[in-house]
Scaffold this active site. Structure first.
Site, PDB file in Angstrom:
ATOM      1  N   ASP A  68       0.840  -1.204   0.000  1.00 55.43           N
ATOM      2  CA  ASP A  68       0.000   0.000   0.000  1.00 55.43           C
ATOM      3  C   ASP A  68       0.870   1.248   0.000  1.00 55.43           C
ATOM      4  O   ASP A  68       0.572   2.239  -0.647  1.00 55.43           O
ATOM      5  CB  ASP A  68      -0.892   0.025   1.249  1.00 55.43           C
ATOM      6  CG  ASP A  68      -1.948  -1.070   1.199  1.00 55.43           C
ATOM      7  OD1 ASP A  68      -1.920  -1.868   0.239  1.00 55.43           O
ATOM      8  OD2 ASP A  68      -2.780  -1.121   2.125  1.00 55.43           O
ATOM      9  N   PHE A 111       2.196   1.999  -3.360  1.00 53.50           N
ATOM     10  CA  PHE A 111       1.105   2.539  -4.174  1.00 53.50           C
ATOM     11  C   PHE A 111       0.892   4.021  -3.832  1.00 53.50           C
ATOM     12  O   PHE A 111       0.833   4.878  -4.718  1.00 53.50           O
ATOM     13  CB  PHE A 111      -0.175   1.737  -3.909  1.00 53.50           C
ATOM     14  CG  PHE A 111      -1.321   2.112  -4.803  1.00 53.50           C
ATOM     15  CD1 PHE A 111      -1.531   1.452  -6.008  1.00 53.50           C
ATOM     16  CD2 PHE A 111      -2.206   3.122  -4.444  1.00 53.50           C
ATOM     17  CE1 PHE A 111      -2.593   1.791  -6.838  1.00 53.50           C
ATOM     18  CE2 PHE A 111      -3.261   3.474  -5.265  1.00 53.50           C
ATOM     19  CZ  PHE A 111      -3.452   2.799  -6.463  1.00 53.50           C
ATOM     20  N   GLU A 166     -27.528 -15.613 -13.251  1.00 55.07           N
ATOM     21  CA  GLU A 166     -26.681 -14.643 -12.547  1.00 55.07           C
ATOM     22  C   GLU A 166     -27.334 -14.227 -11.249  1.00 55.07           C
ATOM     23  O   GLU A 166     -28.533 -14.383 -11.084  1.00 55.07           O
ATOM     24  CB  GLU A 166     -26.534 -13.363 -13.394  1.00 55.07           C
ATOM     25  CG  GLU A 166     -25.998 -13.626 -14.754  1.00 55.07           C
ATOM     26  CD  GLU A 166     -26.020 -12.388 -15.638  1.00 55.07           C
ATOM     27  OE1 GLU A 166     -26.283 -11.269 -15.136  1.00 55.07           O
ATOM     28  OE2 GLU A 166     -25.780 -12.565 -16.835  1.00 55.07           O
ATOM     29  N   LYS A 197     -28.817 -11.410  -8.838  1.00 58.99           N
ATOM     30  CA  LYS A 197     -29.408 -10.083  -8.992  1.00 58.99           C
ATOM     31  C   LYS A 197     -28.862  -9.228  -7.854  1.00 58.99           C
ATOM     32  O   LYS A 197     -29.205  -9.431  -6.689  1.00 58.99           O
ATOM     33  CB  LYS A 197     -30.935 -10.159  -8.933  1.00 58.99           C
ATOM     34  CG  LYS A 197     -31.592  -8.842  -9.244  1.00 58.99           C
ATOM     35  CD  LYS A 197     -33.099  -9.027  -9.386  1.00 58.99           C
ATOM     36  CE  LYS A 197     -33.775  -7.768  -9.894  1.00 58.99           C
ATOM     37  NZ  LYS A 197     -33.525  -6.591  -9.067  1.00 58.99           N
ATOM     38  N   ASP A 251     -28.297  -6.088  -5.517  1.00 52.77           N
ATOM     39  CA  ASP A 251     -29.266  -5.116  -5.018  1.00 52.77           C
ATOM     40  C   ASP A 251     -28.585  -3.791  -4.691  1.00 52.77           C
ATOM     41  O   ASP A 251     -28.297  -3.485  -3.542  1.00 52.77           O
ATOM     42  CB  ASP A 251     -29.953  -5.693  -3.774  1.00 52.77           C
ATOM     43  CG  ASP A 251     -31.195  -4.909  -3.415  1.00 52.77           C
ATOM     44  OD1 ASP A 251     -31.639  -4.085  -4.236  1.00 52.77           O
ATOM     45  OD2 ASP A 251     -31.719  -5.118  -2.308  1.00 52.77           O
ATOM     46  N   TYR A 291     -23.880  -6.397 -18.263  1.00 56.08           N
ATOM     47  CA  TYR A 291     -24.601  -6.269 -19.525  1.00 56.08           C
ATOM     48  C   TYR A 291     -23.795  -5.397 -20.473  1.00 56.08           C
ATOM     49  O   TYR A 291     -23.569  -4.224 -20.193  1.00 56.08           O
ATOM     50  CB  TYR A 291     -25.976  -5.636 -19.241  1.00 56.08           C
ATOM     51  CG  TYR A 291     -26.952  -5.602 -20.394  1.00 56.08           C
ATOM     52  CD1 TYR A 291     -26.889  -6.508 -21.438  1.00 56.08           C
ATOM     53  CD2 TYR A 291     -27.976  -4.648 -20.412  1.00 56.08           C
ATOM     54  CE1 TYR A 291     -27.810  -6.463 -22.476  1.00 56.08           C
ATOM     55  CE2 TYR A 291     -28.914  -4.591 -21.435  1.00 56.08           C
ATOM     56  CZ  TYR A 291     -28.815  -5.506 -22.469  1.00 56.08           C
ATOM     57  OH  TYR A 291     -29.730  -5.459 -23.485  1.00 56.08           O
ATOM     58  N   LYS A 294     -30.964 -15.107 -18.208  1.00 56.80           N
ATOM     59  CA  LYS A 294     -30.893 -14.457 -19.515  1.00 56.80           C
ATOM     60  C   LYS A 294     -30.630 -15.502 -20.589  1.00 56.80           C
ATOM     61  O   LYS A 294     -29.753 -16.353 -20.406  1.00 56.80           O
ATOM     62  CB  LYS A 294     -29.735 -13.450 -19.557  1.00 56.80           C
ATOM     63  CG  LYS A 294     -29.868 -12.305 -18.570  1.00 56.80           C
ATOM     64  CD  LYS A 294     -28.616 -11.446 -18.548  1.00 56.80           C
ATOM     65  CE  LYS A 294     -28.732 -10.385 -17.466  1.00 56.80           C
ATOM     66  NZ  LYS A 294     -27.462  -9.715 -17.185  1.00 56.80           N
ATOM     67  N   LYS A 320     -37.094 -13.180  -7.685  1.00 57.52           N
ATOM     68  CA  LYS A 320     -36.697 -12.525  -6.431  1.00 57.52           C
ATOM     69  C   LYS A 320     -36.801 -13.499  -5.271  1.00 57.52           C
ATOM     70  O   LYS A 320     -37.782 -14.232  -5.151  1.00 57.52           O
ATOM     71  CB  LYS A 320     -37.611 -11.328  -6.163  1.00 57.52           C
ATOM     72  CG  LYS A 320     -37.496 -10.266  -7.244  1.00 57.52           C
ATOM     73  CD  LYS A 320     -36.736  -9.073  -6.751  1.00 57.52           C
ATOM     74  CE  LYS A 320     -37.661  -7.877  -6.723  1.00 57.52           C
ATOM     75  NZ  LYS A 320     -37.067  -6.725  -6.118  1.00 57.52           N
ATOM     76  N   CYS A 336     -42.488  12.195  27.898  1.00 54.44           N
ATOM     77  CA  CYS A 336     -41.213  11.492  27.898  1.00 54.44           C
ATOM     78  C   CYS A 336     -41.190  10.404  28.977  1.00 54.44           C
ATOM     79  O   CYS A 336     -41.496  10.689  30.134  1.00 54.44           O
ATOM     80  CB  CYS A 336     -40.083  12.494  28.134  1.00 54.44           C
ATOM     81  SG  CYS A 336     -38.474  11.697  28.271  1.00 54.44           S
ATOM     82  N   CYS A 370     -38.402  11.575  31.735  1.00 59.94           N
ATOM     83  CA  CYS A 370     -38.475  12.766  32.595  1.00 59.94           C
ATOM     84  C   CYS A 370     -39.882  13.342  32.678  1.00 59.94           C
ATOM     85  O   CYS A 370     -40.114  14.298  33.403  1.00 59.94           O
ATOM     86  CB  CYS A 370     -37.495  13.830  32.113  1.00 59.94           C
ATOM     87  SG  CYS A 370     -38.016  14.627  30.591  1.00 59.94           S
ATOM     88  N   CYS A 377     -38.329  14.842  23.058  1.00 59.52           N
ATOM     89  CA  CYS A 377     -38.466  15.354  24.412  1.00 59.52           C
ATOM     90  C   CYS A 377     -37.687  16.662  24.451  1.00 59.52           C
ATOM     91  O   CYS A 377     -36.489  16.682  24.166  1.00 59.52           O
ATOM     92  CB  CYS A 377     -37.883  14.371  25.427  1.00 59.52           C
ATOM     93  SG  CYS A 377     -37.666  15.146  27.041  1.00 59.52           S
ATOM     94  N   CYS A 416     -33.314  15.961  31.156  1.00 53.01           N
ATOM     95  CA  CYS A 416     -33.784  14.604  30.876  1.00 53.01           C
ATOM     96  C   CYS A 416     -32.571  13.656  30.920  1.00 53.01           C
ATOM     97  O   CYS A 416     -31.642  13.814  30.124  1.00 53.01           O
ATOM     98  CB  CYS A 416     -34.462  14.592  29.513  1.00 53.01           C
ATOM     99  SG  CYS A 416     -35.067  12.973  29.031  1.00 53.01           S
TER     100      CYS A 416
HETATM  101  S1  IVH Z   1     -29.718  -7.182 -16.620  1.00 57.28           S
HETATM  102  C1  IVH Z   1     -32.478  -5.303 -19.886  1.00 57.28           C
HETATM  103  N1  IVH Z   1     -28.471  -8.438 -14.689  1.00 57.28           N
HETATM  104  O1  IVH Z   1     -32.106  -5.344 -11.770  1.00 57.28           O
HETATM  105  C2  IVH Z   1     -31.961  -5.958 -18.667  1.00 57.28           C
HETATM  106  N2  IVH Z   1     -29.862  -6.597 -14.108  1.00 57.28           N
HETATM  107  O2  IVH Z   1     -35.115  -4.763 -13.011  1.00 57.28           O
HETATM  108  C3  IVH Z   1     -30.841  -5.271 -18.056  1.00 57.28           C
HETATM  109  N3  IVH Z   1     -29.856  -6.040 -11.709  1.00 57.28           N
HETATM  110  O3  IVH Z   1     -32.211  -2.273 -13.408  1.00 57.28           O
HETATM  111  C4  IVH Z   1     -30.557  -5.667 -16.674  1.00 57.28           C
HETATM  112  N4  IVH Z   1     -28.434  -7.624 -11.093  1.00 57.28           N
HETATM  113  O4  IVH Z   1     -30.379  -2.635 -11.723  1.00 57.28           O
HETATM  114  C5  IVH Z   1     -29.326  -7.440 -15.003  1.00 57.28           C
HETATM  115  N5  IVH Z   1     -27.252  -9.603 -13.086  1.00 57.28           N
HETATM  116  C6  IVH Z   1     -28.089  -8.615 -13.403  1.00 57.28           C
HETATM  117  C7  IVH Z   1     -28.619  -7.741 -12.431  1.00 57.28           C
HETATM  118  C8  IVH Z   1     -29.514  -6.740 -12.817  1.00 57.28           C
HETATM  119  C9  IVH Z   1     -29.180  -6.596 -10.679  1.00 57.28           C
HETATM  120  C10 IVH Z   1     -30.794  -4.923 -11.559  1.00 57.28           C
HETATM  121  C11 IVH Z   1     -30.582  -3.769 -12.512  1.00 57.28           C
HETATM  122  C12 IVH Z   1     -31.854  -3.613 -13.279  1.00 57.28           C
HETATM  123  C13 IVH Z   1     -32.831  -4.360 -12.433  1.00 57.28           C
HETATM  124  C14 IVH Z   1     -33.828  -5.044 -13.333  1.00 57.28           C
END
Ligand code: IVH
Length: 665
Positions: free
Chosen positions: A31, A34, A110, A112, A114, A222, A284, A308, A403, A406, A421, A427
């Site tokens: 580090d 760097f 894949e 998803k 968040d 993507y 996909k 989900k 409260c 107090c 409060c 208090c």
């Molecule tokens: S593909 C046209 N892949 O989920 C499709 N989306 O409602 C393009 N997200 O807005 C999205 N992980 O924010 C894709 N592995 C993943 C994802 C992903 C999270 C989110 C993304 C998107 C929402 C889809």
């Protein structure tokens, strides 16, 4: 090697080491090495602004320039995915695709992620733009903030297409999120509910230096463009990994529905061990040709679907609601529950947030309630099983009016959800909380004193407020429980040493609502001493960088209260630093006395904040907008066109930074 060569060399090396460290987690150098290289590059760039580069690794540290985000239209609209929670709909999706294609196909499975989605545009291997999803058509240009994210490459390596877009998710890792919330909690600021909100909130901050400090991460999932290397989505992403992107290694290509469900079931459990939040999986169709054949509906692609995960929740009984009083007097209602197992821990209590939430749930004592953890750290109550109500249902939960500590009548400020409060002066949890905040590490940092000791001193009547600490003697405390002569002396020494703590931390230690560490620093640097702050008008306070009306009002409210003024007086007599130190004040001139100066544009030698201080240190005033009273404009590069026009119209002098530095030198 000439200077330009050295700069290029350092940039290339820093990009490479950054990638090895953040994306591959496989650093080659220490580090320190760097940091040394980074510092050398920063110095060279400062000395040679002619070699400036928007994608230099030094841009990752952010800047404090305030600006509103520019709206940008997406080249390809950012659609969302069809969502489902049910396995049968996953089957339907698979069958629909099979029938429509009528040939062999692969599905890429894949996670998803968040967080908050982002679109990155690269031209000739350089990041040129980062845009949020916005409404799908248009988003905010957050390029400067995104550049601070270390896992996003600023320049690519390998065999990349000359122009393409890549989309992904910006995330705040759990560990960073928890640390951020701990800091917020300590300052009684509202917490982020989950890492998603924290990530999107951070990305929209005006000050990219703060963004840089928040340690965001990103996964890309993507790739879009005309000349992509392969027909397979999965294969394209593996290529993108070679150019420097962070691509999830949890992706799998499968062919059968059974394999899809295996993937889902595996990650439903295993995701809990990931460092970032996920809320489902995405399926996909892998071939881009087949994706094209399947096409889009108005809102989402027909070739993909999101499944989900069910948020984990449990059903349990509400036994009673208690109320917690914080340091600022904010009241938090807490649900006391029959203990229940939830995501690996036993939950006995859950936050009910505020009176409106309780009212919205129509909560009764004895109700069976749903508790969820979801993305949140503190479990919350999301619903009531009204069918489970029987004869024995207790009273409707009424938010308290007084409260619990107090007995003072609670108040609710306009536009705020919380009750408070108002009895700041007497208090007990508020007093103890204020003293604990005062002695804490980032405030007065008093050695040997912790919350338990403060609690004991308070209970025994030795201290009633922070100023009382400075009249304590070793004799007062040496005979107390678990104390002894040595610790007593250490505490007194620690208290005495705190008289040297600088003004900005003393200001933070006072615990004025909304005046956190950063705000305190800004204020302390904009005024010479506490008297000036006490006397400041709302307008003067709001002139300080990043101080809005809410904070300014809170400061005014604090000093309007005679007991606060008296406390400050007593702390002052005790010898605390309520003015900027001589060292800090030295270097002050009156070369700019009486002048109103507007700062505009981007600077090379100093940040905008530094210029602001230089103006103030030399007796000038930094003002936000140009008027006939403006003395001159300190202009960097890219001064806003509107400002330039106004300045020209009013005949106001425009000074560049070199001229300015000569003027004050
Ligand atoms: S593909 C046209 N892949 O989920 C499709 N989306 O409602 C393009 N997200 O807005 C999205 N992980 O924010 C894709 N592995 C993943 C994802 C992903 C999270 C989110 C993304 C998107 C929402 C889809």
């Amino acid at each position: 090697m000439d200077i330009k060569e050295r700069i290029d060399y350092l940039r290339a090396e820093l990009h490479r080491h950054n990638y090895r460290y953040y994306v591959l987690s496989n650093p080659e150098i220490s580090d320190k090495q760097f940091d040394d290289m980074m510092r050398e590059l920063q110095d060279l760039e400062k000395a040679h602004p002619e070699f400036e580069d928007d994608n230099s690794p030094t841009r990752r540290v952010g800047s404090d320039i305030n600006k509103n985000f520019k709206q940008v239209t997406h080249k390809y609209p950012m659609l969302s995915l069809g969502n489902t929670y049910s396995e049968s709909e996953v089957t339907d999706f698979y069958e629909r695709v099979r029938k429509a294609l009528n040939e062999d196909f692969e599905i890429c499975c894949e996670l998803k992620y968040d967080g908050t989605s982002i679109s990155l545009t690269y031209e000739d291997g350089k990041l040129v733009r980062a845009v949020t999803r916005g409404d799908g058509e248009k988003g905010d240009d957050v390029t400067d903030n995104v550049k601070t994210i270390r896992t996003i490459p600023l320049v690519l390596h390998g065999n990349y297409p000359s122009s393409f877009e890549i989309r992904g998710e910006i995330l705040m890792p759990w560990a960073v999120f928890e640390e951020l919330n701990r800091e917020k909690e300590a300052q009684e600021e509202p917490l982020f509910a989950n890492p998603r909100n924290a990530a999107s909130g951070t990305l929209k901050l005006q000050n990219s230096t703060i963004v840089a400090s928040r340690k965001l991460d990103a996964y890309l999932y993507y790739l879009l463009g005309e000349n992509l290397p392969c027909d397979g989505h999965y294969e394209n992403l593996q290529e993108a990994a070679k150019w420097g992107f962070k691509i999830s290694d949890c992706m799998r290509k499968v062919r059968t529905l059974q394999e899809v469900f295996d993937f889902i079931n595996y990650w439903d459990v295993e995701r809990k061990n990931l460092p970032v939040a996920t809320d489902g999986i995405v399926l996909k169709v892998n071939s881009l040709k087949q994706q094209k054949n399947l096409g889009f509906t108005a809102k989402s692609p027909r070739w993909a679907i999101a499944y989900k995960f069910q948020a984990e929740r449990a059903l349990t009984r509400l036994n009673k609601v208690t109320y917690h009083v914080g340091r600022t007097g904010a009241i938090t209602p807490v649900a006391n529950l029959d203990p229940v197992q939830l995501s690996g821990t036993i939950v006995k209590r859950a936050s009910l947030h505020n009176a409106d939430i309780i009212e919205g749930l129509d909560l009764h004592i004895g109700d069976m309630v749903y508790v969820e953890k979801g993305g949140e750290i503190i479990p919350k109550i999301t619903g009531v099983d009204k069918d489970a109500r029987g004869f024995l249902l207790g009273d409707k939960v009424q938010f308290i009016t007084h409260c619990p500590e107090c007995g003072s009548k609670l108040i609710r400020y306009e536009g705020e959800a919380a009750h408070y409060c108002p009895n700041e002066a007497a208090c007990p949890p508020q007093i103890k909380g204020k003293i604990e905040h005062f002695i804490s590490r980032k405030a007065m940092n008093i050695d040997g004193l912790g919350p338990e000791t403060v609690d004991m001193f308070y209970r025994l009547g030795l201290i009633k407020d922070t100023a009382d600490l400075y009249t304590l003697t070793a004799d007062d405390i040496k005979n107390l429980d678990r104390m002894g002569e040595k610790s007593a002396e250490n505490i007194i020494k620690g208290i005495s040493a705190s008289k040297e703590v600088p003004f900005e931390r003393v200001l933070f230690a006072l615990g004025i609502r909304f005046v956190g560490e950063t705000v305190a620093k800004k204020i302390a640097r904009s005024f010479n001493n506490i008297e000036e702050i006490e006397k400041a008008s709302l307008e003067t306070l709001m002139n300080v960088d990043e101080i809005g009306e809410k904070i300014a009002m809170s400061i005014i409210g604090y000093f309007a209260n005679p007991s606060n003024r008296e406390l400050v007086e007593r702390l002052k007599s005790a010898g605390l630093q309520f003015a900027r130190s001589a060292e800090d004040l030295s270097g002050y001139t009156d070369k700019l006395a009486g002048q109103s100066i507007v700062i505009s544009g981007v600077f090379v030698h100093h940040s905008r904040d530094e210029y602001k201080h230089l103006i103030e240190r030399n007796g000038g005033k930094n003002v936000g907008s140009i008027s006939s009273k403006t003395s001159f404009i300190l202009a960097g590069e890219n001064m806003g066109p509107a400002k330039l026009e106004k300045a020209t119209k009013l005949g106001i002098k425009i000074m560049n930074e070199d001229e300015f530095l000569t003027l004050i030198s």
